[in-house]
Design a protein around this motif. Structure first.
Motif, PDB file in Angstrom:
ATOM      1  N   TYR A  38       0.853  -1.163   0.000  1.00  0.00           N
ATOM      2  CA  TYR A  38       0.000   0.000   0.000  1.00  0.00           C
ATOM      3  C   TYR A  38       0.901   1.229   0.000  1.00  0.00           C
ATOM      4  O   TYR A  38       1.844   1.302   0.774  1.00  0.00           O
ATOM      5  CB  TYR A  38      -0.929  -0.037   1.215  1.00  0.00           C
ATOM      6  N   ILE A  39       0.613   2.196  -0.858  1.00  0.00           N
ATOM      7  CA  ILE A  39       1.391   3.429  -0.953  1.00  0.00           C
ATOM      8  C   ILE A  39       0.541   4.572  -0.419  1.00  0.00           C
ATOM      9  O   ILE A  39      -0.587   4.783  -0.869  1.00  0.00           O
ATOM     10  CB  ILE A  39       1.780   3.737  -2.419  1.00  0.00           C
ATOM     11  N   ALA A  56       6.594  -4.609 -12.067  1.00  0.00           N
ATOM     12  CA  ALA A  56       5.568  -4.638 -11.018  1.00  0.00           C
ATOM     13  C   ALA A  56       4.209  -4.361 -11.636  1.00  0.00           C
ATOM     14  O   ALA A  56       4.108  -3.908 -12.777  1.00  0.00           O
ATOM     15  CB  ALA A  56       5.872  -3.590  -9.947  1.00  0.00           C
ATOM     16  N   THR A  57       3.177  -4.640 -10.863  1.00  0.00           N
ATOM     17  CA  THR A  57       1.816  -4.283 -11.232  1.00  0.00           C
ATOM     18  C   THR A  57       1.316  -3.290 -10.186  1.00  0.00           C
ATOM     19  O   THR A  57       1.429  -3.535  -8.989  1.00  0.00           O
ATOM     20  CB  THR A  57       0.900  -5.520 -11.265  1.00  0.00           C
ATOM     21  N   ILE A  58       0.798  -2.159 -10.667  1.00  0.00           N
ATOM     22  CA  ILE A  58       0.270  -1.118  -9.792  1.00  0.00           C
ATOM     23  C   ILE A  58      -1.252  -1.228  -9.830  1.00  0.00           C
ATOM     24  O   ILE A  58      -1.840  -1.272 -10.909  1.00  0.00           O
ATOM     25  CB  ILE A  58       0.674   0.294 -10.274  1.00  0.00           C
ATOM     26  N   TYR A  59      -1.882  -1.295  -8.671  1.00  0.00           N
ATOM     27  CA  TYR A  59      -3.341  -1.373  -8.575  1.00  0.00           C
ATOM     28  C   TYR A  59      -3.880  -0.100  -7.945  1.00  0.00           C
ATOM     29  O   TYR A  59      -3.290   0.432  -6.999  1.00  0.00           O
ATOM     30  CB  TYR A  59      -3.770  -2.559  -7.704  1.00  0.00           C
ATOM     31  N   ALA A  60      -4.995   0.381  -8.470  1.00  0.00           N
ATOM     32  CA  ALA A  60      -5.706   1.518  -7.890  1.00  0.00           C
ATOM     33  C   ALA A  60      -7.129   1.065  -7.584  1.00  0.00           C
ATOM     34  O   ALA A  60      -7.862   0.659  -8.480  1.00  0.00           O
ATOM     35  CB  ALA A  60      -5.716   2.703  -8.844  1.00  0.00           C
ATOM     36  N   PRO A  86     -15.716   4.682   2.023  1.00  0.00           N
ATOM     37  CA  PRO A  86     -16.566   4.366   0.874  1.00  0.00           C
ATOM     38  C   PRO A  86     -16.227   2.984   0.305  1.00  0.00           C
ATOM     39  O   PRO A  86     -15.120   2.491   0.469  1.00  0.00           O
ATOM     40  CB  PRO A  86     -16.247   5.460  -0.143  1.00  0.00           C
ATOM     41  N   GLU A  87     -17.178   2.410  -0.377  1.00  0.00           N
ATOM     42  CA  GLU A  87     -17.005   1.084  -0.972  1.00  0.00           C
ATOM     43  C   GLU A  87     -16.156   1.174  -2.238  1.00  0.00           C
ATOM     44  O   GLU A  87     -16.274   2.103  -3.023  1.00  0.00           O
ATOM     45  CB  GLU A  87     -18.379   0.514  -1.328  1.00  0.00           C
ATOM     46  N   VAL A  88     -15.281   0.178  -2.419  1.00  0.00           N
ATOM     47  CA  VAL A  88     -14.492   0.086  -3.649  1.00  0.00           C
ATOM     48  C   VAL A  88     -15.402  -0.501  -4.728  1.00  0.00           C
ATOM     49  O   VAL A  88     -15.926  -1.597  -4.570  1.00  0.00           O
ATOM     50  CB  VAL A  88     -13.244  -0.801  -3.457  1.00  0.00           C
ATOM     51  N   VAL A  89     -15.601   0.241  -5.822  1.00  0.00           N
ATOM     52  CA  VAL A  89     -16.478  -0.229  -6.887  1.00  0.00           C
ATOM     53  C   VAL A  89     -15.702  -0.591  -8.150  1.00  0.00           C
ATOM     54  O   VAL A  89     -16.247  -1.248  -9.035  1.00  0.00           O
ATOM     55  CB  VAL A  89     -17.574   0.804  -7.242  1.00  0.00           C
ATOM     56  N   GLN A  90     -14.436  -0.176  -8.213  1.00  0.00           N
ATOM     57  CA  GLN A  90     -13.650  -0.481  -9.404  1.00  0.00           C
ATOM     58  C   GLN A  90     -12.173  -0.584  -9.035  1.00  0.00           C
ATOM     59  O   GLN A  90     -11.676   0.181  -8.212  1.00  0.00           O
ATOM     60  CB  GLN A  90     -13.839   0.613 -10.454  1.00  0.00           C
ATOM     61  N   ILE A  91     -11.501  -1.562  -9.652  1.00  0.00           N
ATOM     62  CA  ILE A  91     -10.058  -1.703  -9.485  1.00  0.00           C
ATOM     63  C   ILE A  91      -9.434  -1.597 -10.869  1.00  0.00           C
ATOM     64  O   ILE A  91      -9.889  -2.241 -11.814  1.00  0.00           O
ATOM     65  CB  ILE A  91      -9.684  -3.051  -8.831  1.00  0.00           C
ATOM     66  N   LYS A  92      -8.398  -0.767 -10.971  1.00  0.00           N
ATOM     67  CA  LYS A  92      -7.670  -0.622 -12.224  1.00  0.00           C
ATOM     68  C   LYS A  92      -6.221  -1.003 -11.978  1.00  0.00           C
ATOM     69  O   LYS A  92      -5.720  -0.883 -10.855  1.00  0.00           O
ATOM     70  CB  LYS A  92      -7.755   0.813 -12.748  1.00  0.00           C
ATOM     71  N   LYS A  93      -5.556  -1.463 -13.049  1.00  0.00           N
ATOM     72  CA  LYS A  93      -4.160  -1.842 -12.882  1.00  0.00           C
ATOM     73  C   LYS A  93      -3.332  -1.366 -14.064  1.00  0.00           C
ATOM     74  O   LYS A  93      -3.848  -1.146 -15.166  1.00  0.00           O
ATOM     75  CB  LYS A  93      -4.008  -3.355 -12.718  1.00  0.00           C
ATOM     76  N   TYR A 123      -1.791   0.230  -4.557  1.00  0.00           N
ATOM     77  CA  TYR A 123      -1.021  -0.926  -4.116  1.00  0.00           C
ATOM     78  C   TYR A 123      -0.007  -1.286  -5.193  1.00  0.00           C
ATOM     79  O   TYR A 123      -0.299  -1.184  -6.377  1.00  0.00           O
ATOM     80  CB  TYR A 123      -1.932  -2.141  -3.882  1.00  0.00           C
ATOM     81  N   VAL A 124       1.175  -1.733  -4.773  1.00  0.00           N
ATOM     82  CA  VAL A 124       2.210  -2.154  -5.706  1.00  0.00           C
ATOM     83  C   VAL A 124       2.529  -3.619  -5.433  1.00  0.00           C
ATOM     84  O   VAL A 124       2.785  -4.008  -4.303  1.00  0.00           O
ATOM     85  CB  VAL A 124       3.495  -1.307  -5.537  1.00  0.00           C
ATOM     86  N   GLN A 125       2.517  -4.418  -6.501  1.00  0.00           N
ATOM     87  CA  GLN A 125       2.864  -5.832  -6.398  1.00  0.00           C
ATOM     88  C   GLN A 125       4.116  -6.057  -7.247  1.00  0.00           C
ATOM     89  O   GLN A 125       4.032  -6.237  -8.463  1.00  0.00           O
ATOM     90  CB  GLN A 125       1.721  -6.715  -6.900  1.00  0.00           C
ATOM     91  N   PRO A 126       5.301  -6.047  -6.625  1.00  0.00           N
ATOM     92  CA  PRO A 126       6.527  -6.268  -7.386  1.00  0.00           C
ATOM     93  C   PRO A 126       6.604  -7.700  -7.906  1.00  0.00           C
ATOM     94  O   PRO A 126       6.087  -8.629  -7.279  1.00  0.00           O
ATOM     95  CB  PRO A 126       7.641  -6.029  -6.363  1.00  0.00           C
TER      96      PRO A 126
END
Length: 124
Positions: free
Chosen positions: A1-2, A19-23, A58-65, A91-94
């Motif tokens: 988590y950043i 890495a993959t970056i998730y928002a 608030p609720e997470v309704v969408q995840i982008k990567k 979030y960062v997933q190396p």
């Protein structure tokens, strides 16, 4: 988590390896102007939304990567969310199985500035 600074306008990352970056995003106030439009939308079947114990979030309704595989993509920015977007978690997933990116070549101006700073530090 950043977690970025409250004074910063978004988050800028310099990755050392692929890495993959998730928002994780809350509901957008304006669907006409999507936030992170060049990022890939992650389906709910692929990745579950995070769950929070704080009912006030608030609720997470969408995840982008965004998948970063090449050294020339190592500088990644997650801009400041638009007004009305209540939640944007990064979030960062190396990819620890991939090789580390090679070192960047310093530009002449950067090298001179670094050498000046090192010389000033030695004098101090």
């Amino acid at each position: 988590y950043i977690r970025g600074s409250s004074e910063e306008l978004g988050v800028s990352l310099k990755l050392l390896r692929p890495a993959t970056i998730y928002a994780c995003l809350s509901e957008s106030p304006n669907d006409e102007d999507p936030f992170l439009r060049t990022w890939e939308i992650v389906s709910e079947d692929t990745l579950a939304s995070p769950e929070f114990s704080d009912a006030g979030l608030p609720e997470v309704v969408q995840i982008k990567k965004k998948v970063i595989k090449k050294p020339d993509q190592r500088n990644v920015s997650l801009p400041k969310p638009p007004p009305g977007l209540a939640l944007c978690l990064c979030y960062v997933q190396p990819d620890f199985h991939a090789d580390v990116f090679p070192r960047e070549e310093e530009a002449e101006e950067e090298r001179l500035e670094r050498e000046r700073k090192e010389a000033a530090d030695r004098r101090a």
